[in-house]
Write a protein that holds these residues in place. Structure first.
Motif, short mmCIF file in Angstrom:
data_model
loop_
_atom_site.label_atom_id
_atom_site.label_comp_id
_atom_site.label_asym_id
_atom_site.label_seq_id
_atom_site.Cartn_x
_atom_site.Cartn_y
_atom_site.Cartn_z
N LEU A 181 0.83 -1.21 0.00
CA LEU A 181 0.00 0.00 0.00
C LEU A 181 0.86 1.25 0.00
O LEU A 181 1.96 1.25 0.57
N PRO A 182 0.37 2.33 -0.59
CA PRO A 182 1.09 3.59 -0.48
C PRO A 182 1.08 4.06 0.98
O PRO A 182 0.21 3.68 1.77
N ASP A 183 2.05 4.86 1.34
CA ASP A 183 2.22 5.29 2.72
C ASP A 183 0.95 5.87 3.33
O ASP A 183 0.66 5.63 4.51
N ASN A 184 0.18 6.61 2.56
CA ASN A 184 -1.01 7.26 3.12
C ASN A 184 -2.16 6.28 3.38
O ASN A 184 -3.17 6.66 3.96
N LEU A 185 -2.02 5.02 2.94
CA LEU A 185 -3.07 4.02 3.16
C LEU A 185 -2.63 2.88 4.08
O LEU A 185 -3.41 1.98 4.38
N LYS A 186 -1.38 2.88 4.52
CA LYS A 186 -0.87 1.83 5.41
C LYS A 186 -1.57 1.90 6.77
O LYS A 186 -2.13 2.92 7.14
#
Length: 141
Positions: A74-79
């Motif tokens: 996942l991209p950092d903003n969705l982890k």
């Protein structure tokens, strides 16, 4: 009965329970498929809970690995999958313990109370194992 006498009575009952619990554990040959005495039923309920708890720890590790894997792509903003699972588990354990303590009040002060608590813990723990197995399996399984 005075407060001091009540305290002595409670300590005596607790000591008796501890000594008898140790004696049951030391005995070999308790058949948990057919427990006879209340002590055996309580012992077997505790063993059932311990088995469920071992399964919980195993499947929690598998589910956590799946959540870390999910976080990995996942991209950092969705982890946050692993953190969410960890926080949920940390909240679930006190819930289970308090819910089962409340269930124990059905036989408060009696010899059945510990058996009710252990049985409740085993039941709720097995249900949680099922939830974690679903989580570990993902959407496609």
């Amino acid at each position: 009965m005075s407060v001091a006498a009540k305290a002595c009575h409670v300590l005596a009952v607790a000591a008796f329970a501890i000594l008898n619990g140790s004696a049951v554990q030391a005995q070999s040959g308790i058949d948990c498929s057919n427990p006879v005495s209340q002590m055996e039923m309580t012992y077997c309920a505790e063993q059932d809970w311990m088995e469920a708890d071992a399964a919980l720890n195993t499947v929690y590790g598998i589910a956590m690995a799946k959540m870390r894997e999910t976080d990995g792509y996942l991209p950092d903003n969705l982890k946050g999958a692993a953190d969410a699972l960890r926080d949920a588990q940390r909240a679930w354990i006190p819930y289970r313990d308090k819910a089962c303590a409340a269930y124990g009040y059905l036989a408060r002060g009696g010899t059945l109370e510990p058996q009710l608590i252990y049985s409740c813990r085993a039941d709720l723990t097995r249900a949680r194992v099922g939830e974690l197995e679903e989580l570990a399996g993902g959407l496609g399984n």
